[in-house]
Design an enzyme around this catalytic site. Sequence first.
Site, PDB file in Angstrom:
ATOM      1  N   ARG A  47      67.540  47.737  54.866  1.00 32.98           N
ATOM      2  CA  ARG A  47      68.565  47.212  53.945  1.00 32.98           C
ATOM      3  C   ARG A  47      68.234  45.792  53.475  1.00 32.98           C
ATOM      4  O   ARG A  47      68.521  45.439  52.333  1.00 32.98           O
ATOM      5  CB  ARG A  47      69.930  47.233  54.631  1.00 32.98           C
ATOM      6  CG  ARG A  47      70.551  48.608  54.589  1.00 32.98           C
ATOM      7  CD  ARG A  47      71.914  48.624  55.207  1.00 32.98           C
ATOM      8  NE  ARG A  47      72.604  49.852  54.856  1.00 32.98           N
ATOM      9  CZ  ARG A  47      73.733  50.244  55.410  1.00 32.98           C
ATOM     10  NH1 ARG A  47      74.312  49.508  56.338  1.00 32.98           N
ATOM     11  NH2 ARG A  47      74.299  51.364  55.034  1.00 32.98           N
ATOM     12  N   LYS A 203      80.668  63.386  64.445  1.00 31.89           N
ATOM     13  CA  LYS A 203      82.055  63.811  64.224  1.00 31.89           C
ATOM     14  C   LYS A 203      82.224  64.649  62.973  1.00 31.89           C
ATOM     15  O   LYS A 203      82.059  64.156  61.857  1.00 31.89           O
ATOM     16  CB  LYS A 203      82.949  62.582  64.131  1.00 31.89           C
ATOM     17  CG  LYS A 203      83.079  61.868  65.436  1.00 31.89           C
ATOM     18  CD  LYS A 203      84.158  60.835  65.346  1.00 31.89           C
ATOM     19  CE  LYS A 203      84.377  60.221  66.719  1.00 31.89           C
ATOM     20  NZ  LYS A 203      85.254  59.066  66.651  1.00 31.89           N
ATOM     21  N   GLY A 353      72.375  55.328  57.890  1.00 32.45           N
ATOM     22  CA  GLY A 353      71.662  54.477  58.852  1.00 32.45           C
ATOM     23  C   GLY A 353      70.796  55.243  59.832  1.00 32.45           C
ATOM     24  O   GLY A 353      69.610  54.947  59.990  1.00 32.45           O
ATOM     25  N   GLY A 376      77.916  56.017  54.060  1.00 30.40           N
ATOM     26  CA  GLY A 376      79.193  56.460  53.501  1.00 30.40           C
ATOM     27  C   GLY A 376      79.180  56.415  51.976  1.00 30.40           C
ATOM     28  O   GLY A 376      79.734  57.301  51.311  1.00 30.40           O
TER      29      GLY A 376
END
Length: 401
Positions: A47, A203, A353, A376
């Site tokens: 990044r 999740k 990530g 996201g």
Amino acid sequence: MLHYKCLNKHEMSFISIEQYELTNKRILLREDFNVPIVNGKITDLTRIKAALPTIEYLIAKKAKIGIISHLGRPKNYSFDNNFSLGNICDALSKLLNLPVKLIPNDFNTPLSSEYISIFENIRFLKGETNNDEALAKKMAAACDIFIMDAFGCSHRAHASTNGIAKFVPIAIAGPLLKKEINSIKKFISTPKRPILAIIGGAKISSKLPLLTKLIKSVDKLIIGGGMANTCLKAMEMEIGKSLYESDTVTSAKTLLETNKEKILLPIDAVVSKNLNENHDVRTIALTEMQPDDIIGDIGTNTIKSYNEAIQNAGTIIWNGPVGIFEMETFENGTKEIALAIANSNGYSIAGGGDTISAINKFAVTQKISYISTGGGAFLALLQNKELPGVTYLATSAQSAT
Ligand code: 3PG
């Protein structure tokens, strides 16, 4: 075609920074320096490196640069050394070969064109995540031009990604943000079929809306990682002591029942009795799972079936590992997936990530067609969601000054 007909929010053409006079101007540059740090050391510079062209352009223009970023999710809105942007200064200074100073996030310190200033973690301030207007105005008053370049957090409506842009004289999209949006937009409007999505992660609850939407547009979907455990549980398979989300089993069942033909799940697994101690590690068919086994990775037969789907795909979307790839014992599944994607003839697009860490770990960076710095944000754009980080940025409908 993927269902991305209403791309209008992102189809607008942002005004480029080249159209503005930047010399001696006080620039607040929002970057996403939310990088993984282990024991104070940055383990992946992707990044930071992605932001270098923007920063170097501003340096060449002799602008007074102040960089705003968050790092992690600090609790209680107070200083915590683990989340200090002091951890980033050295790395950025080495990459730019220029002094980089950490300055307080009260926005009172004057900016300079002699060195780069980085404000302390913006998430140490309570107003950041609730998009507080007073904080947005304070930041806005500290600059002549705001440049939003942080694609990775453009899906967040925070004071430094959204609010600030309402109060600055000029708010523009940075080159990295533009590149990310244009590349992903181009990909989703012209994908080559069959389209395969590989979505992993712990999740399923956080990714269920994505999976429900994505499944309509893709030809095959591989669900990996801990999310696969919840799906296996929904199919009433034995998953031993593997982690799963009991609240999401019913929704996972509906997803599986309505999309039987499209979804690929593991058929075998690498299991252990204790993941940390690598106790009794075995590769077994899922039908042989014992009540005290824990799944750490996909098995060889699963890898074979996933590889076949990857080889047949015209387009591959990848977000999330299929096993605990950080541990040598359970890295093979994610490694084989990474290599298969790298060697496939399909167009591959990856983001997130963990995915970037896996891509770097297995040295396939050069062979993935497009790697997004967003996790996201990448997923939000794939779903054609509006990005709050671009809402108030100058577009060609407005005039450059
Ligand atoms: C990310 O890592 O996806 C971005 O930096 C956003 O971080 P967040 O999920 O903590 O808002």
